[in-house]
Design an enzyme around this catalytic site. Structure first.
Site, PDB file in Angstrom:
ATOM      1  CG  ASP A 310      -8.348  -2.228   5.913  1.00 44.14           C
ATOM      2  OD1 ASP A 310      -9.251  -3.076   5.993  1.00 44.14           O
ATOM      3  OD2 ASP A 310      -7.462  -2.258   5.043  1.00 44.14           O
ATOM      4  CG  ASN A 397      -4.944  -9.966   2.811  1.00 46.00           C
ATOM      5  OD1 ASN A 397      -5.871  -9.340   3.320  1.00 46.00           O
ATOM      6  ND2 ASN A 397      -4.633  -9.838   1.530  1.00 46.00           N
ATOM      7  CE1 TYR A 398      -1.312  -6.077  -0.118  1.00 43.11           C
ATOM      8  CE2 TYR A 398      -3.564  -6.880  -0.113  1.00 43.11           C
ATOM      9  CZ  TYR A 398      -2.391  -6.602  -0.788  1.00 43.11           C
ATOM     10  OH  TYR A 398      -2.303  -6.855  -2.137  1.00 43.11           O
ATOM     11  CG  ASP A 399       1.993  -7.215   7.038  1.00 40.98           C
ATOM     12  OD1 ASP A 399       2.461  -7.399   8.163  1.00 40.98           O
ATOM     13  OD2 ASP A 399       1.351  -8.104   6.412  1.00 40.98           O
ATOM     14  CG  HIS A 453      -6.638  -5.967  -4.438  1.00 43.56           C
ATOM     15  ND1 HIS A 453      -5.985  -7.077  -4.924  1.00 43.56           N
ATOM     16  CD2 HIS A 453      -5.760  -5.365  -3.607  1.00 43.56           C
ATOM     17  CE1 HIS A 453      -4.763  -7.142  -4.422  1.00 43.56           C
ATOM     18  NE2 HIS A 453      -4.600  -6.104  -3.618  1.00 43.56           N
ATOM     19  CB  ILE A 608      -7.685  25.273   3.461  1.00 45.23           C
ATOM     20  CG1 ILE A 608      -6.224  25.638   3.176  1.00 45.23           C
ATOM     21  CG2 ILE A 608      -8.627  26.413   3.096  1.00 45.23           C
ATOM     22  CD1 ILE A 608      -5.938  25.994   1.724  1.00 45.23           C
TER      23      ILE A 608
END
Length: 650
Positions: A310, A397-399, A453, A608
């Site tokens: 995403d 569809n995801y928040d 998923h 690093i």
């Protein structure tokens, strides 16, 4: 124009740019975004077809220069770094990378990118792709054959990944949904249809209508609550916090907060006050979410390609939402705006996409009751009050809730919350007893399968624990048997001890957690406490780390090989910030964290970067439908021999 006048112009520009609260890592201002766009459009690229801006951000300044500029010693402070912007545009079917000097208004670098992968999609491209099927004759016929009304159809374009193709183009595959009065669009898929779209030419290049399934019922899928938000406030401190430009000061912390189209919230130059020396000490130079990887576990033709990155394919900043008071943030929150470049390069204001607030965790930072002092019961403690920086990104569809929590004990908690609606497919099954084949998920409602998923959110953490020279230490807990009973005079048979291993190279910096008890620390071997311990911070995961279960030869895993380990430590390189590679869309795994780590550079007593994967294997359940209760995860960076004692005591 002569040199003295040029110098005067430069100084005036610096004075205007710097302002009272300037920080060299400040995001580009709207004026700087528009100036960048103007310079690009006036160049030879302005004459090319379909010039579109896909990435426009601050060109990462030299870290050494910034640290010198931030030095409290005014005699060592150099001039501020020159403000430069990094731009990626598409024009004439090619990807162009440019660096713009905003002081001289000149293009200092320009090249055509010819490697694998493409820049993020713009929202206008995705919008046009979503409308394209609605006028495509074959799709219109498919909808008519299903006795559906095309005016009630919504199509959503999904990225397609890479599956071994020798040549690739910028493609999406659209899946379509039937609203018919429902606002929960994702719950009513029109199963069996896949539309492949060439985004550059904006035309359908492949159409498939393989089968039909009953539409899931629209009743009972409304995700809207009937309850009004309840006013709540977390402001229980008598000091509060201050926001000066992009700088934040609170309690014993000071840090810089930024916002980019790709990462969303960024935290920089975080330092904590040492109560003994009264000086701020460095903890983290830069921190932000670097990439997400969301592979669905359905290998069928309509689903196999749903393996999303995403952040690289869309952008968390571009997906950030306007935060809702009393739901996303409490009454006492302060809100911050962000700015991104639109497809035409002009600055777009995103209002209230970040909030900052004090939070009472309703626990104790410490407490103790002492009953062994004759005649007394002594109680002491301190409330666990934290400062939170929050954003919410809605990607499809995801928040995603993303929190940075600063604690008075010197710890930083990074919190992740997953909510939204499930991505589902239609089925003829209405009861679990009817299922006879593999459905790759769970039946969560009649005619509705929610597909299994994963979610991986990879964090970039450039820790500078009391300076740049840091090392990774694995503190392993080992069981020891008591063999010399006469020496110990004890009936005990065993105990555990700590064996510390310092990673030498990046191969040692890939750490699996959970197979053996181990604590992961970033230490500064050049600094000691007053009794000789090496100063450091340790990583504390909030749950058992999750790593990818995909096989190494599976194409999604080739692209996201960094999900095989929860912890990676690499040598610092200012160009290495995006775990899935800079060009994530249709990438092939030849750039990114796993590739950088394979170079096996030295990481002992070096500058690093630690990377941590917050992972979730998501098996859907009925309670996740029609809207998913927030699932929480995260980690804490906690001082470990950093202070001489508990900093809350002083």
């Amino acid at each position: 124009m002569n040199k003295p006048i040029l110098a005067l112009v430069f100084l005036l520009q610096c004075a205007i740019t710097l302002g009272l609260h300037f920080h060299p890592l400040d995001p580009l201002t709207p004026q700087e975004i528009n100036k960048t766009s103007f310079i690009v459009k006036k160049s030879h690229l302005g004459n090319l077809k379909d010039l579109t801006f896909h990435y426009l951000d601050l060109d990462e300044p030299n870290k050494k220069h910034i640290l010198q500029w931030l030095s409290p010693n005014p005699f060592k402070k150099p001039p501020p770094p020159r403000r430069r912007s990094l731009v990626v545009v598409r024009a004439g079917g090619q990807t162009h990378e440019l660096i713009i000097d905003l002081t001289t208004s000149k293009i200092v670098s320009s090249r055509i990118y010819t490697g694998h992968g493409f820049p993020p999609f713009t929202f206008i491209e995705l919008f046009r792709a979503s409308k394209l099927p609605l006028t495509y004759p074959s799709f219109e016929k498919s909808i008519l054959d299903r006795d559906l009304n095309i005016s009630e159809v919504s199509c959503i374009p999904f990225t397609v990944g890479w599956y071994g193709e020798i040549t690739t183009r910028r493609e999406v595959k659209a899946s379509c949904f039937y609203r018919d009065g429902s606002v929960n669009v994702f719950t009513r898929p029109i199963e069996g249809i896949t539309i492949t779209i060439d985004v550059d030419s904006m035309r359908v290049v492949k159409y498939s209508d393989r089968f039909r399934k009953p539409l899931p019922d629209k009743e009972g899928n409304d995700f809207r609550t009937k309850h009004k938000p309840f006013p709540f406030s977390c402001n229980v401190s008598d000091t509060g916090f201050k926001i000066l430009g992009n700088r934040v000061k609170w309690a014993n912390w000071k840090f810089h907060v930024g916002f980019t189209a790709r990462a969303g919230v960024t935290i920089s130059t975080a330092s904590v006050l040492d109560p003994r020396t009264k000086r701020f000490r460095r903890v983290m130079y830069r921190g932000h979410v670097s990439e997400t990887f969301v592979p669905y576990m359905d290998p069928t033709n309509e689903w196999y390609f749903r393996t999303f990155m995403d952040i690289g394919e869309f952008g968390f900043g571009k997906s950030a939402v306007n935060l809702q008071p009393l739901i996303d943030c409490p009454q006492n929150a302060a809100y911050l705006d962000g700015h991104v470049a639109g497809p035409d390069g002009t600055a777009q204001r995103m209002t209230n996409v970040m909030c900052v607030f004090e939070k009472n965790s309703y626990g104790a930072s410490f407490r103790h009751t002492e009953i062994n002092v004759p005649g007394q019961v002594i109680n002491s403690g301190e409330a666990d009050i934290r400062l939170v920086v929050r954003m919410v990104a809605t990607v499809g569809n995801y928040d995603y809730f993303l929190d940075w929590e600063f604690q008075k004990n010197g710890a930083i908690r990074v919190g992740v919350g997953l909510t939204g609606v499930l991505e589902v497919k239609a089925t003829s099954y209405t009861s679990n007893e009817q299922i006879t084949d593999c459905i790759y998920g769970s039946l969560v409602a009649k005619n509705t399968i929610a597909v299994n998923h994963d979610h991986y959110l990879t964090y970039y953490l450039d820790l500078d624990i009391d300076g740049n020279g840091n090392s990774l230490v694995k503190a392993k807990l080992k069981t020891v048997r008591v063999t010399d009973v006469n020496k110990t005079s004890s009936p005990r048979k065993s105990y555990w001890t700590v064996v510390k291993e310092t990673a030498k190279t990046e191969a040692d910096g890939r750490v699996k957690l959970g197979s053996e008890p181990v604590e992961v620390l970033i230490v500064n071997p050049n600094k000691k406490t007053n009794i000789g311990n090496t100063v450091g911070y340790r990583l504390i995961p909030e749950h058992l780390p999750v790593t990818s279960l995909l096989t190494d030869d599976d194409y999604p895993e080739i692209r996201a090989g960094y999900t095989k380990y929860p912890v990676w430590v690499t040598a610092y390189n200012r160009s290495e910030r995006w775990a899935g590679g800079f060009y994530s869309d249709r990438s092939r795994g030849d750039d990114g964290l796993a590739v950088w780590s394979s170079r096996n550079r030295e990481i002992e007593n070096k500058d690093i970067v630690m990377w941590y994967n917050v992972g979730f294997h998501h098996i859907p359940y009925q309670e996740d439908f029609p809207v998913m209760p927030t699932l929480h995860g995260g980690f804490t960076l906690r001082p470990s021999n950093f202070f001489d004692n508990d900093p809350l005591i002083g």
